[in-house]
Design a protein around this motif. Structure first.
Motif: not given
Length: 304
Positions: A100-103, A128-131, A284-290
């Protein structure tokens, strides 16, 4: 099968990373920009790698470089290895429950003026995303710096990377209502009596006055900031007028902290893009941020 003792020495991973970037981009300077190091540091790393391997990887002719046959062979494998390492790191993070970590990388001005005002909005949508935000002016190396996605400002061409269009923007004179009243800014020519902050962009005051048909003679000198955040702070402090960028000033205009006294705008030469390595596996987390970034930019500058 015998193995040369030299083959057992640790691989020079940093040198291979620098080599891969230089080979992919075809230029030591661009490789340095991507990795956040100088052109001379790139040249030194390549020289050390060539000395370590005992072979030439590039043919040099002034600023032009071309891969030797040995360089082509190593380049193909280095690209494959770096891609595999990145995929492996993502798998490790997933196995440790850290997928869930996205940088996300972006310019400091974009982080301060575009993302920061939307921080709560993002947090509510993605609890839930740790950005992680990496704010820097250099072109980051996705692999070396652990970057998943980047918001960049340019023409949309970054070799070896996928780029999705986010938004174009316009620039136009902006100031605070107090500044406009104090300096009686009623007509475009009145700006010639104001303190003008000169932009660090392709479009400048000469272009804007020319569109308005104002004979400028000599445009007043003024400060030039390399960072839009500092320029905006000076304007919000009622110190000057500047050519505000629509994407970075939308909320200040909506709140009335800034005004755009005149309707004439200039189309900016550069646009905003979402950039990432094309070989990265779906996350999934990267897709959500995108998806959130795409929607947030559409709200500022609708895509026709």
């Amino acid at each position: 099968m015998s193995m040369d003792h030299d083959d057992l020495r640790p691989l020079p991973m940093r040198g291979l990373q620098v080599f891969e970037a230089a080979a992919r981009l075809g230029n030591f300077t661009r490789a340095g920009d991507e990795l956040g190091i100088t052109q001379s540091a790139v040249s030194r790393q390549i020289g050390e790698l060539e000395g370590r391997l005992g072979l030439r990887l590039f043919e040099r002719s002034g600023p032009l470089i071309t891969l030797t046959r040995g360089g082509e062979i190593l380049c193909e494998r280095a690209m494959r290895a770096i891609s595999e390492l990145r995929t492996g790191l993502a798998a490790c993070r997933a196995a440790e429950g850290k997928s869930n970590i996205v940088t996300l990388s972006m310019l400091p001005s974009v982080a301060a003026l575009w993302f920061a005002p939307r921080l709560e909005e993002f947090g509510k949508a993605h609890t839930c995303i740790d950005l992680r935000i990496s704010a820097s002016r250099h072109l980051v190396s996705f692999t070396a710096e652990g970057i998943d996605l980047a918001i960049r400002y340019g023409i949309g061409s970054w070799p070896g990377l996928a780029a999705e269009f986010l938004a174009s923007e316009t620039v136009q004179p902006m100031c605070t209502p107090e500044y406009a009243a104090r300096h009686s800014i009623d007509r475009p020519s009145d700006l010639l009596r104001a303190t003008l902050i000169h932009p660090d962009t392709e479009e400048g005051w000469v272009d804007w006055f020319a569109v308005e048909g104002v004979e400028t003679g000599a445009i007043p000198s003024g400060p030039k900031f390399s960072d839009d955040t500092a320029a905006l702070n000076a304007v919000l402090g009622h110190q000057a007028a500047f050519l505000g960028r629509s994407v970075l000033t939308d909320r200040d205009l909506a709140a009335g902290r800034l005004i755009a006294p005149f309707g004439t705008t200039l189309e900016a030469s550069y646009s905003y893009w979402l950039v990432y390595p094309p070989e990265v596996e779906a996350n999934e987390s990267c897709d959500s941020v995108r998806n959130w970034i795409l929607e947030a930019f559409r709200a500022v500058s609708p895509i026709s």
